[in-house]
Design a protein around this motif. Structure first.
Motif, PDB file in Angstrom:
ATOM      1  N   GLU A 158       0.808  -1.211   0.000  1.00  0.00           N
ATOM      2  CA  GLU A 158       0.000   0.000   0.000  1.00  0.00           C
ATOM      3  C   GLU A 158       0.845   1.265   0.000  1.00  0.00           C
ATOM      4  O   GLU A 158       0.574   2.212  -0.733  1.00  0.00           O
ATOM      5  CB  GLU A 158      -0.927  -0.008   1.224  1.00  0.00           C
ATOM      6  N   SER A 159       1.890   1.287   0.840  1.00  0.00           N
ATOM      7  CA  SER A 159       2.676   2.508   1.015  1.00  0.00           C
ATOM      8  C   SER A 159       4.020   2.482   0.293  1.00  0.00           C
ATOM      9  O   SER A 159       4.626   3.534   0.068  1.00  0.00           O
ATOM     10  CB  SER A 159       2.921   2.758   2.506  1.00  0.00           C
ATOM     11  N   GLY A 160       4.513   1.288  -0.029  1.00  0.00           N
ATOM     12  CA  GLY A 160       5.835   1.169  -0.627  1.00  0.00           C
ATOM     13  C   GLY A 160       6.964   1.232   0.385  1.00  0.00           C
ATOM     14  O   GLY A 160       8.138   1.204   0.013  1.00  0.00           O
ATOM     15  N   GLU A 161       6.627   1.282   1.677  1.00  0.00           N
ATOM     16  CA  GLU A 161       7.643   1.344   2.719  1.00  0.00           C
ATOM     17  C   GLU A 161       8.328  -0.014   2.890  1.00  0.00           C
ATOM     18  O   GLU A 161       7.719  -1.071   2.684  1.00  0.00           O
ATOM     19  CB  GLU A 161       7.020   1.757   4.064  1.00  0.00           C
ATOM     20  N   CYS A 162       9.606   0.026   3.277  1.00  0.00           N
ATOM     21  CA  CYS A 162      10.335  -1.203   3.567  1.00  0.00           C
ATOM     22  C   CYS A 162       9.854  -1.768   4.893  1.00  0.00           C
ATOM     23  O   CYS A 162       9.878  -1.085   5.925  1.00  0.00           O
ATOM     24  CB  CYS A 162      11.836  -0.920   3.627  1.00  0.00           C
ATOM     25  N   ILE A 163       9.399  -3.009   4.887  1.00  0.00           N
ATOM     26  CA  ILE A 163       8.985  -3.668   6.124  1.00  0.00           C
ATOM     27  C   ILE A 163      10.196  -4.230   6.847  1.00  0.00           C
ATOM     28  O   ILE A 163      10.423  -3.956   8.012  1.00  0.00           O
ATOM     29  CB  ILE A 163       7.963  -4.792   5.824  1.00  0.00           C
ATOM     30  N   ARG A 164      11.010  -4.996   6.124  1.00  0.00           N
ATOM     31  CA  ARG A 164      12.228  -5.519   6.721  1.00  0.00           C
ATOM     32  C   ARG A 164      13.039  -6.274   5.680  1.00  0.00           C
ATOM     33  O   ARG A 164      12.510  -6.736   4.664  1.00  0.00           O
ATOM     34  CB  ARG A 164      11.920  -6.445   7.901  1.00  0.00           C
TER      35      ARG A 164
END
Length: 428
Positions: free
Chosen positions: A382-388
């Motif tokens: 959804e956001s394109g953020e790195c989770i891990r």
């Protein structure tokens, strides 16, 4: 208005025994407590966890507001963004010192702790992931190129010219004892299997020495050979769901075959350089090429419908979902791009790896990517953020497969690795 405000301040003083936290504005004094709760919570979200806890001891009104879940979730996401560029597991020690401290401040986070445990992002970011190498090729110079899996089976193609089927029987971790060679070959005598695709009981594959075949899993025999139609390496192959048509990507041309008769239907010309990947869905074919473009083809009309440009190097992997109007691409320019299918535009670019992106996969909420840098990274869809970053190593990740139980990664040095937030021993 000033007298009315001062009257309310006196009420707070009588109620809590403390003065309001005030800000002077001209001739009047506006206290924080007089602001709407929505604005107050937004202001409090800019505080650090230690400051937030101190603020909660000021009065009963602020104590109530500091129990809002939005505040603590914002703190958590802030820590995630802070470590995004490092692509490592998020260090939440500072937050946990507040969440799980035994002093009086921890009381205000009880409600948040319950909600945190139910959030998917909590499980993805901070649950300890288990790692395991489940297979190491016996060959001296092995390499996996492509894989495809479902609940029943896993199919892999490698450098020694083998196509191997691994029976999963619902298990996450593949077992070498439950595998057999669909395409048998002696080491050094066969070219690498660069691409494969299976639908129902049929497996199609293409090789470095421009051979292409279709094998029936039930009989383990070749039912179709398309070797005579190709003059260069076959980097991608796709079959339609109804097993009526087969597509191959070789050079700059996509060849379209009748899967039942093996006859060539058409040559789809549009790319300027070699085709790296093709995907089919709902009468549409999407192709990525070394010319840095992505073409969307109307299979019924046999023509290009749309062209997507934006990558700075070869496009090596694609995931498509026509129903969600989404195309995800991975490129040698080290990025992952997300495209709007209808509007023909890229709406998000993820700086994914330090080197080439070789493989991507996704589900309804996550993207997983593998690259030449040896890392396997989870991204929020959804956001394109790195989770891990869930896996690192010295060997390039040629192929990744994502499912709810974890990630399977296939490396250039011939190993299969799995990573999961759940126990790999129980394999539940």
């Amino acid at each position: 208005q000033k007298r009315e405000m001062e009257g309310k301040v006196e009420e707070y003083k009588e109620q809590d025994g403390v003065g309001g936290v005030g800000v002077g504005i001209g001739m009047g004094v506006v206290t924080v407590m007089l602001l709407p709760e929505e604005i107050l919570i937004q202001i409090l979200s800019y505080l650090k966890e230690s400051e937030l806890c101190c603020c909660s001891l000021t009065c009963s009104h602020l104590y109530k507001l500091t129990q809002d879940s939005f505040l603590w979730f914002s703190l958590y996401l802030g820590l995630v963004r802070k470590h995004r560029s490092r692509r490592k597991t998020v260090n939440t020690k500072g937050l946990y010192s507040i969440l799980y401290s035994e002093n009086q401040k921890s009381k205000l986070t009880e409600h948040w702790k319950d909600q945190l445990k139910t959030e998917k992002i909590y499980r993805e970011h901070d649950r300890a992931w288990n790692f395991q190498t489940v297979y190491q090729s016996p060959w001296s110079n092995p390499s996996f190129w492509r894989c495809q899996a479902d609940e029943r089976i896993l199919i892999t193609g490698d450098d020694v010219g083998e196509v191997r089927l691994w029976r999963r029987n619902g298990k996450f971790v593949p077992n070498y004892k439950d595998s057999f060679q669909i395409r048998k070959s002696a080491f050094g005598s066969a070219a690498a299997v660069l691409t494969l695709h299976f639908v129902q009981n049929l497996v199609s594959f293409g090789t470095w020495d421009h051979k292409s075949s279709v094998i029936d899993l039930n009989t383990e025999k070749e039912v179709l050979s398309l070797d005579q139609y190709h003059e260069s390496s076959i980097w991608s192959i796709q079959m339609t769901d109804d097993l009526s048509t087969l597509f191959t990507g070789s050079n700059s041309i996509i060849k379209m075959f009748d899967l039942r008769s093996g006859k060539l239907i058409s040559n789809l010309k549009g790319h300027l350089h070699g085709i790296g990947v093709i995907k089919y869905q709902s009468q549409h074919l999407v192709s990525g090429s070394a010319d840095m473009s992505i073409l969307i083809w109307d299979v019924r009309m046999l023509k290009i419908q749309n062209t997507l440009c934006g990558h700075c190097d070869s496009v090596r992997d694609l995931k498509i979902d026509k129903d969600k109007n989404l195309i995800i691409s991975g490129s040698w320019d080290s990025t992952i791009k997300m495209w709007n299918w209808d509007e023909k535009e890229c709406f998000r670019t993820i700086e994914a790896h330090e080197d080439y992106v070789l493989s991507i996969d996704n589900d309804d909420c996550k993207i997983v990517s593998g690259g030449v840098d040896g890392e396997v990274i989870l991204w929020d869809l959804e956001s394109g953020e790195c989770i891990r970053s869930i896996m690192g190593g010295s060997s390039a990740i040629r192929c990744v497969y994502l499912e709810e139980r974890g990630v399977l990664a296939f490396t250039k040095n011939g190993t299969i690795k799995c990573a999961s937030p759940f126990s790999l021993d129980d394999d539940k």
